[in-house]
Design a protein around this motif. Structure first.
Motif, mmCIF file in Angstrom:
data_model
loop_
_atom_site.group_PDB
_atom_site.id
_atom_site.type_symbol
_atom_site.label_atom_id
_atom_site.label_comp_id
_atom_site.label_asym_id
_atom_site.label_seq_id
_atom_site.Cartn_x
_atom_site.Cartn_y
_atom_site.Cartn_z
ATOM 1 N N ARG A 8 0.864 -1.172 0.000
ATOM 2 C CA ARG A 8 0.000 0.000 0.000
ATOM 3 C C ARG A 8 0.898 1.219 0.000
ATOM 4 O O ARG A 8 2.048 1.165 0.446
ATOM 5 N N THR A 9 0.387 2.326 -0.500
ATOM 6 C CA THR A 9 1.181 3.547 -0.567
ATOM 7 C C THR A 9 0.433 4.690 0.107
ATOM 8 O O THR A 9 -0.797 4.675 0.213
ATOM 9 N N ALA A 10 1.198 5.665 0.556
ATOM 10 C CA ALA A 10 0.651 6.893 1.127
ATOM 11 C C ALA A 10 1.578 8.034 0.728
ATOM 12 O O ALA A 10 2.742 7.813 0.376
ATOM 13 N N LEU A 11 1.054 9.241 0.777
ATOM 14 C CA LEU A 11 1.848 10.389 0.354
ATOM 15 C C LEU A 11 3.035 10.679 1.260
ATOM 16 O O LEU A 11 4.101 11.062 0.789
ATOM 17 N N ASN A 12 2.852 10.497 2.578
ATOM 18 C CA ASN A 12 3.930 10.821 3.510
ATOM 19 C C ASN A 12 3.850 9.912 4.735
ATOM 20 O O ASN A 12 2.923 9.108 4.858
ATOM 21 N N VAL A 13 4.814 10.047 5.620
ATOM 22 C CA VAL A 13 4.894 9.179 6.796
ATOM 23 C C VAL A 13 3.654 9.336 7.677
ATOM 24 O O VAL A 13 3.100 8.352 8.161
ATOM 25 N N GLU A 14 3.206 10.573 7.864
ATOM 26 C CA GLU A 14 2.036 10.807 8.710
ATOM 27 C C GLU A 14 0.816 10.057 8.179
ATOM 28 O O GLU A 14 0.118 9.370 8.931
ATOM 29 N N ARG A 15 0.578 10.150 6.883
ATOM 30 C CA ARG A 15 -0.563 9.434 6.300
ATOM 31 C C ARG A 15 -0.348 7.923 6.325
ATOM 32 O O ARG A 15 -1.291 7.163 6.474
#
Length: 136
Positions: free
Chosen positions: A101-108
């Motif tokens: 899975r991917t997310a835009l940044n560490v927080e997300r």
């Protein structure tokens, strides 16, 4: 040989790749992450690739392998910080990064992991029976 630092934040392991990875370093990361998952019992792995300018087919396959190993060890992998140029390269190479899975940044990425590891009360009741309706 250089090793990438693996930080433990709660039940999550975080790897921030800030240099272009050579093949040997990618293999070492795969081995190190597997061992850290076993040692810590973590439930999530976040790999921050913000610092990568290029992801070749070997590194792409290694990320997929890391995700597969993590799944077998009961941890979910999320890749964060992918640049548009890296995403385009992966598509052009035909790499789908299955299981990642991917997310835009560490927080997300942390939010995504938190949502995916929350117990689903309805499923728990279905699996174990509703204690209020169970007979003694």
């Amino acid at each position: 040989m250089d090793r990438l630092p693996i930080l433990k934040i709660g039940s999550v392991l975080l790897v921030s790749i800030q240099i272009d990875m050579q093949d040997q370093m990618a293999l070492q990361l795969q081995e190190d992450l597997g061992q850290r998952i076993v040692d810590t019992g973590c439930k999530g792995v976040i790999i921050d690739i913000t610092g990568l300018d290029i992801v070749d087919s070997f590194v792409g396959r290694t990320l997929s392998t890391i995700a597969s190993i993590s799944r077998v060890l009961d941890a979910e992998t999320i890749v964060v910080g992918m640049r548009p140029a890296v995403a385009i390269t992966l598509v052009e190479l035909g790499l789908s990064l299955e299981g990642i899975r991917t997310a835009l940044n560490v927080e997300r990425g942390l939010e995504l992991l938190a949502r995916s590891t929350e117990p689903d009360t309805a499923d728990d009741l279905e699996l174990f029976g509703d204690p209020e309706t169970a007979s003694s």
